[in-house]
Design a protein around this motif. Structure first.
Motif, PDB file in Angstrom:
ATOM      1  N   VAL A  51      43.913  44.419  36.148  1.00 43.87           N
ATOM      2  CA  VAL A  51      42.852  43.666  35.667  1.00 43.87           C
ATOM      3  C   VAL A  51      41.833  44.818  35.057  1.00 43.87           C
ATOM      4  O   VAL A  51      41.454  45.618  35.615  1.00 43.87           O
ATOM      5  N   VAL A  52      41.931  44.618  33.758  1.00 42.33           N
ATOM      6  CA  VAL A  52      41.351  45.886  32.801  1.00 42.33           C
ATOM      7  C   VAL A  52      40.312  44.974  32.169  1.00 42.33           C
ATOM      8  O   VAL A  52      40.394  43.913  31.452  1.00 42.33           O
ATOM      9  N   PRO A  53      38.975  45.944  32.029  1.00 49.40           N
ATOM     10  CA  PRO A  53      37.805  45.082  31.546  1.00 49.40           C
ATOM     11  C   PRO A  53      37.974  44.864  30.019  1.00 49.40           C
ATOM     12  O   PRO A  53      38.604  46.256  29.419  1.00 49.40           O
ATOM     13  N   GLY A  54      37.754  43.625  29.614  1.00 48.46           N
ATOM     14  CA  GLY A  54      37.781  43.605  28.236  1.00 48.46           C
ATOM     15  C   GLY A  54      39.200  43.056  27.690  1.00 48.46           C
ATOM     16  O   GLY A  54      39.417  42.691  26.662  1.00 48.46           O
ATOM     17  N   TYR A  55      40.315  43.169  28.665  1.00 52.30           N
ATOM     18  CA  TYR A  55      41.571  42.849  28.260  1.00 52.30           C
ATOM     19  C   TYR A  55      42.074  41.696  29.261  1.00 52.30           C
ATOM     20  O   TYR A  55      42.838  40.619  28.731  1.00 52.30           O
ATOM     21  N   THR A  56      41.861  41.907  30.635  1.00 51.40           N
ATOM     22  CA  THR A  56      42.607  40.950  31.511  1.00 51.40           C
ATOM     23  C   THR A  56      41.617  40.324  32.403  1.00 51.40           C
ATOM     24  O   THR A  56      42.215  40.031  33.765  1.00 51.40           O
ATOM     25  N   ASP A  57      40.481  40.447  32.221  1.00 49.52           N
ATOM     26  CA  ASP A  57      39.449  40.289  33.277  1.00 49.52           C
ATOM     27  C   ASP A  57      38.728  38.926  33.208  1.00 49.52           C
ATOM     28  O   ASP A  57      37.493  38.959  33.720  1.00 49.52           O
ATOM     29  N   THR A  58      39.101  37.922  32.414  1.00 51.29           N
ATOM     30  CA  THR A  58      38.540  36.732  32.342  1.00 51.29           C
ATOM     31  C   THR A  58      38.959  35.667  33.115  1.00 51.29           C
ATOM     32  O   THR A  58      40.432  35.459  33.399  1.00 51.29           O
ATOM     33  N   PRO A  59      38.284  34.923  33.702  1.00 51.89           N
ATOM     34  CA  PRO A  59      38.992  33.679  34.291  1.00 51.89           C
ATOM     35  C   PRO A  59      39.823  32.616  33.529  1.00 51.89           C
ATOM     36  O   PRO A  59      41.034  32.191  34.139  1.00 51.89           O
ATOM     37  N   GLU A  60      39.901  32.780  32.277  1.00 52.70           N
ATOM     38  CA  GLU A  60      40.598  32.078  31.523  1.00 52.70           C
ATOM     39  C   GLU A  60      42.034  32.631  31.410  1.00 52.70           C
ATOM     40  O   GLU A  60      43.078  31.961  31.492  1.00 52.70           O
ATOM     41  N   GLU A  61      42.245  33.998  31.023  1.00 50.97           N
ATOM     42  CA  GLU A  61      43.350  34.810  31.098  1.00 50.97           C
ATOM     43  C   GLU A  61      44.074  34.555  32.501  1.00 50.97           C
ATOM     44  O   GLU A  61      45.263  34.575  32.701  1.00 50.97           O
ATOM     45  N   CYS A  62      43.123  34.635  33.788  1.00 46.24           N
ATOM     46  CA  CYS A  62      43.862  34.613  34.843  1.00 46.24           C
ATOM     47  C   CYS A  62      44.393  33.337  35.200  1.00 46.24           C
ATOM     48  O   CYS A  62      45.367  33.183  35.618  1.00 46.24           O
ATOM     49  N   GLU A  63      43.815  32.275  34.901  1.00 42.39           N
ATOM     50  CA  GLU A  63      44.403  31.095  34.975  1.00 42.39           C
ATOM     51  C   GLU A  63      45.230  30.895  34.136  1.00 42.39           C
ATOM     52  O   GLU A  63      46.282  30.142  34.802  1.00 42.39           O
ATOM     53  N   ALA A  64      45.435  31.370  32.841  1.00 44.74           N
ATOM     54  CA  ALA A  64      46.757  31.309  32.234  1.00 44.74           C
ATOM     55  C   ALA A  64      47.946  31.813  32.697  1.00 44.74           C
ATOM     56  O   ALA A  64      49.146  31.490  32.769  1.00 44.74           O
ATOM     57  N   LEU A  65      47.659  32.895  33.513  1.00 43.02           N
ATOM     58  CA  LEU A  65      48.659  33.785  34.220  1.00 43.02           C
ATOM     59  C   LEU A  65      49.231  32.895  35.352  1.00 43.02           C
ATOM     60  O   LEU A  65      50.595  32.729  35.590  1.00 43.02           O
TER      61      LEU A  65
END
Length: 267
Positions: A190-204
């Motif tokens: 989890v990288v700030p500005g890259y992979t730290d949004t709920p949207e990206e995590c839900e997509a994962l």
């Protein structure tokens, strides 16, 4: 692949294993699979993750790392075997699948130990898997008890920006592990500005939902411990100025992954 040399009488007298090129060994690993583990870090990696904290493992050339035999690693493992009774061996990187023959021989040797079968774990980004030639890694997976699979980014464009590579091979590797029903723990930095949004995590979560063999999820907060290595190697650190990830947000983002997974499986 291991080759058997025969005496003139036709009796097997010696097993010769492939040689491998490694970066280092950790004899008391506690974060690379269950229990206390003997961890082998392989030399060479095809990705260039912006947050990589081991740039000294990138080079796969003949002059990089240290050449070792399977027998050497088995001997070192056995010298501390009492500590690994609830653990085993993990091969990490770099990227282990760049050296599939060596890795397959090492895992097979660990499974065949007369002192007792050793639990084997592969820590991989999956990019070295070739879906057109799955036979190249078949022996590795035949002897693999657990895979720690690094999924860098849920979005292909984001993945390319973060690693320099397209994720198609990695997803194909995930499909192969699912087909084989090999237990998998998903790892996501989890990288700030890259992979730290709920949207990206839900997509994962939606991305990994079809893999019924997933048995765990590790959300790893980005840190800056590798910066000193870049300085020593004379390299520019790609994420200069990016702060370490706030660990307090990890439960929230892990919940987003699980939410995306459940939605995909129910939908």
């Amino acid at each position: 692949m291991a080759q058997i040399e025969l005496t003139p009488q036709g009796d097997a007298c010696e097993t010769r294993y492939a040689r491998g090129r490694i970066h280092s060994v950790e004899t008391m690993g506690t974060v690379d699979g269950p229990g206390i583990r003997f961890v082998v870090f392989m030399q060479g990696c095809p990705l260039r993750c912006l947050y990589c904290h081991n740039p000294d493992t990138w080079d796969a050339g003949a002059a990089a790392g240290t050449e070792v035999t399977v027998e050497q690693l088995v001997e070192e493992f056995e010298s501390n075997r009492q500590f690994y009774k609830n653990g085993g061996i993990t091969v990490s990187g770099g990227e282990p699948l760049l050296q599939p023959e060596f890795l397959a021989d090492l895992f097979a040797a660990m499974h065949a130990r007369s002192e007792g079968r050793v639990h084997t774990c592969l820590d991989s980004c999956g990019y070295a898997f070739d879906p057109a030639h799955p036979e190249r890694t078949a022996r590795v997976l035949d002897a693999c008890d657990l895979v720690l699979l690094d999924i860098k980014h849920a979005d292909p464009a984001g993945h390319r920006a973060l690693t320099g590579r397209d994720p198609a091979r990695i997803l194909a590797f995930g499909d192969e592990l699912a087909r084989r029903k090999i237990p998998v723990v998903i790892r996501h930095v989890v990288v700030p500005g890259y992979t730290d949004t709920p949207e990206e995590c839900e997509a994962l979560g939606r991305l990994i939902a079809p893999w019924q063999n997933v048995v765990g999820l590790e959300m790893l907060p980005y840190h800056t411990l590798g910066v000193v290595k870049y300085e020593k190697l004379g390299l520019t650190y790609p994420l200069d100025g990016v702060p370490e990830m706030d660990k307090a947000r990890i439960p929230e983002l892990r919940a987003a992954v699980m939410r995306g997974m459940r939605a995909a499986r129910q939908g």
